[in-house]
Design a protein around this motif. Structure first.
Motif, PDB file in Angstrom:
ATOM      1  N   ASP A   1       0.836  -1.194   0.000  1.00 43.88           N
ATOM      2  CA  ASP A   1       0.000   0.000   0.000  1.00 43.88           C
ATOM      3  C   ASP A   1       0.875   1.251   0.000  1.00 43.88           C
ATOM      4  N   GLU A   2       0.253   2.382  -0.244  1.00 43.23           N
ATOM      5  CA  GLU A   2       0.979   3.642  -0.378  1.00 43.23           C
ATOM      6  C   GLU A   2       1.754   3.994   0.888  1.00 43.23           C
ATOM      7  N   SER A   3       1.177   3.736   2.037  1.00 46.60           N
ATOM      8  CA  SER A   3       1.830   4.031   3.307  1.00 46.60           C
ATOM      9  C   SER A   3       3.135   3.241   3.446  1.00 46.60           C
ATOM     10  N   ARG A   4       3.081   1.958   3.138  1.00 48.26           N
ATOM     11  CA  ARG A   4       4.293   1.131   3.237  1.00 48.26           C
ATOM     12  C   ARG A   4       5.339   1.577   2.221  1.00 48.26           C
ATOM     13  N   LEU A   5       4.905   1.946   1.044  1.00 48.76           N
ATOM     14  CA  LEU A   5       5.827   2.410   0.006  1.00 48.76           C
ATOM     15  C   LEU A   5       6.549   3.673   0.460  1.00 48.76           C
ATOM     16  N   VAL A   6       5.806   4.611   1.019  1.00 49.99           N
ATOM     17  CA  VAL A   6       6.415   5.863   1.507  1.00 49.99           C
ATOM     18  C   VAL A   6       7.379   5.568   2.646  1.00 49.99           C
ATOM     19  N   LEU A   7       6.986   4.724   3.580  1.00 51.96           N
ATOM     20  CA  LEU A   7       7.864   4.398   4.709  1.00 51.96           C
ATOM     21  C   LEU A   7       9.142   3.712   4.231  1.00 51.96           C
ATOM     22  N   GLN A   8       9.027   2.851   3.242  1.00 50.10           N
ATOM     23  CA  GLN A   8      10.220   2.192   2.707  1.00 50.10           C
ATOM     24  C   GLN A   8      11.119   3.191   1.992  1.00 50.10           C
ATOM     25  N   MET A   9      10.525   4.143   1.293  1.00 52.95           N
ATOM     26  CA  MET A   9      11.314   5.187   0.630  1.00 52.95           C
ATOM     27  C   MET A   9      12.116   5.977   1.655  1.00 52.95           C
ATOM     28  N   ILE A  10      11.478   6.312   2.746  1.00 60.07           N
ATOM     29  CA  ILE A  10      12.142   7.077   3.806  1.00 60.07           C
ATOM     30  C   ILE A  10      13.269   6.261   4.428  1.00 60.07           C
ATOM     31  N   GLN A  11      13.013   4.992   4.683  1.00 58.80           N
ATOM     32  CA  GLN A  11      13.995   4.134   5.335  1.00 58.80           C
ATOM     33  C   GLN A  11      15.293   4.022   4.545  1.00 58.80           C
ATOM     34  N   GLY A  12      15.213   4.063   3.231  1.00 56.58           N
ATOM     35  CA  GLY A  12      16.393   3.900   2.394  1.00 56.58           C
ATOM     36  C   GLY A  12      17.154   5.179   2.111  1.00 56.58           C
ATOM     37  N   LEU A  13      16.703   6.283   2.700  1.00 55.45           N
ATOM     38  CA  LEU A  13      17.377   7.565   2.474  1.00 55.45           C
ATOM     39  C   LEU A  13      18.557   7.739   3.432  1.00 55.45           C
ATOM     40  N   PRO A  14      19.622   8.427   3.003  1.00 57.20           N
ATOM     41  CA  PRO A  14      20.750   8.696   3.903  1.00 57.20           C
ATOM     42  C   PRO A  14      20.396   9.774   4.931  1.00 57.20           C
ATOM     43  N   ARG A  15      21.305   9.982   5.892  1.00 56.66           N
ATOM     44  CA  ARG A  15      21.053  10.895   7.018  1.00 56.66           C
ATOM     45  C   ARG A  15      20.712  12.323   6.609  1.00 56.66           C
ATOM     46  N   GLU A  16      21.280  12.796   5.519  1.00 52.09           N
ATOM     47  CA  GLU A  16      21.019  14.190   5.129  1.00 52.09           C
ATOM     48  C   GLU A  16      19.550  14.441   4.798  1.00 52.09           C
ATOM     49  N   TYR A  17      18.767  13.390   4.673  1.00 55.05           N
ATOM     50  CA  TYR A  17      17.336  13.517   4.411  1.00 55.05           C
ATOM     51  C   TYR A  17      16.505  13.337   5.678  1.00 55.05           C
ATOM     52  N   ASN A  18      17.130  13.256   6.844  1.00 52.11           N
ATOM     53  CA  ASN A  18      16.410  12.985   8.087  1.00 52.11           C
ATOM     54  C   ASN A  18      15.296  13.982   8.381  1.00 52.11           C
ATOM     55  N   VAL A  19      15.531  15.276   8.141  1.00 50.57           N
ATOM     56  CA  VAL A  19      14.510  16.288   8.436  1.00 50.57           C
ATOM     57  C   VAL A  19      13.303  16.083   7.518  1.00 50.57           C
ATOM     58  N   ALA A  20      13.569  15.911   6.232  1.00 54.38           N
ATOM     59  CA  ALA A  20      12.471  15.692   5.281  1.00 54.38           C
ATOM     60  C   ALA A  20      11.743  14.389   5.615  1.00 54.38           C
ATOM     61  N   ALA A  21      12.503  13.360   5.989  1.00 55.93           N
ATOM     62  CA  ALA A  21      11.910  12.077   6.331  1.00 55.93           C
ATOM     63  C   ALA A  21      11.005  12.205   7.554  1.00 55.93           C
ATOM     64  N   ALA A  22      11.444  12.980   8.549  1.00 57.37           N
ATOM     65  CA  ALA A  22      10.638  13.174   9.758  1.00 57.37           C
ATOM     66  C   ALA A  22       9.328  13.881   9.435  1.00 57.37           C
ATOM     67  N   ILE A  23       9.387  14.851   8.524  1.00 58.26           N
ATOM     68  CA  ILE A  23       8.163  15.573   8.132  1.00 58.26           C
ATOM     69  C   ILE A  23       7.196  14.631   7.422  1.00 58.26           C
ATOM     70  N   VAL A  24       7.729  13.833   6.513  1.00 55.03           N
ATOM     71  CA  VAL A  24       6.893  12.873   5.782  1.00 55.03           C
ATOM     72  C   VAL A  24       6.325  11.854   6.747  1.00 55.03           C
ATOM     73  N   ASN A  25       7.168  11.352   7.663  1.00 55.15           N
ATOM     74  CA  ASN A  25       6.715  10.379   8.658  1.00 55.15           C
ATOM     75  C   ASN A  25       5.585  10.952   9.497  1.00 55.15           C
ATOM     76  N   GLN A  26       5.715  12.211   9.893  1.00 54.29           N
ATOM     77  CA  GLN A  26       4.700  12.855  10.704  1.00 54.29           C
ATOM     78  C   GLN A  26       3.385  12.955   9.907  1.00 54.29           C
ATOM     79  N   GLY A  27       3.498  13.266   8.633  1.00 49.58           N
ATOM     80  CA  GLY A  27       2.318  13.339   7.774  1.00 49.58           C
ATOM     81  C   GLY A  27       1.655  11.985   7.597  1.00 49.58           C
ATOM     82  N   GLN A  28       2.442  10.913   7.565  1.00 53.86           N
ATOM     83  CA  GLN A  28       1.921   9.564   7.442  1.00 53.86           C
ATOM     84  C   GLN A  28       1.161   9.160   8.706  1.00 53.86           C
TER      85      GLN A  28
END
Length: 194
Positions: A165-192
């Motif tokens: 599902d879309e939620s799992r896809l987004v979470l997996q995308m975030i998980q595979g990002l390097p540390r420099e994306y942590n802020v963006a990942a946290a925002i997306v995670n919060q939105g999820q």
């Protein structure tokens, strides 16, 4: 004339060609099935759509062919050979080598392709799950490539009845990002989460 109604729609015109003969390049209509970029489910949906539009669905839907003694058999066999060409022309060389055989019919080839993709579902699902959960941005050429590969893997998982599902896809995308994306990942995670 008094008895002529002008309605000739009830009798088929023997000079009219079957719609299948109007297809000159099937690859322009149906993409090449490779199991990765073009998944089995996407390919079958496109193929069935065209088969219906060109009035040849009965060549791939388990409808038995006419008897060889039937007067329509020759026409059926000719059209079936064209559908078989469509099938062979819209699959990758790797898949073609697994299904190509002499004296086949469109239905036999269709069934062999289905079996090739669905018989080893559990093993394919496990392999795809591993690829999906372990893919990272570092393994890809760009952020777009990373997102596209994850989406392609999600589509392939759907072919083996493992819906992502879309939620799992987004979470997996975030998980595979390097540390420099942590802020963006946290925002997306919060939105999820909301």
């Amino acid at each position: 004339m008094a008895g002529d109604t002008g309605d000739t729609s009830t009798k088929p015109d023997p000079k009219t060609l079957h719609p299948v003969y109007s297809v000159t390049n099937i690859q322009q209509k149906i993409r090449i099935l490779d199991g990765e970029e073009v998944t089995y489910s996407a390919w079958t949906k496109l193929f069935k759509l065209h088969a219906k539009g060109y009035k040849v669905s009965h060549h791939i839907d388990e409808t038995p062919p006419p008897a060889k003694t039937d007067e329509t058999y020759e026409s059926w066999a000719e059209i079936d050979a064209i559908i078989l060409q469509w099938i062979y022309g819209t699959i990758s060389m790797k898949i073609l080598s697994r299904v190509l055989e002499g004296d086949s019919t469109a239905q036999k080839a269709w069934d062999k392709i289905r079996d090739a993709f669905l018989n080893n579902m559990a093993a394919r699902a496990q392999l795809l799950e591993h690829k999906f959960t372990n893919l990272t941005l570092a393994a890809c050429s760009s952020l777009d490539d990373y997102f596209q590969q994850l989406k392609d893997l999600a589509n392939q998982l759907e072919d083996v009845e493992r819906l992502v599902d879309e939620s799992r896809l987004v979470l997996q995308m975030i998980q595979g990002l390097p540390r420099e994306y942590n802020v963006a990942a946290a925002i997306v995670n919060q939105g999820q989460a909301t």
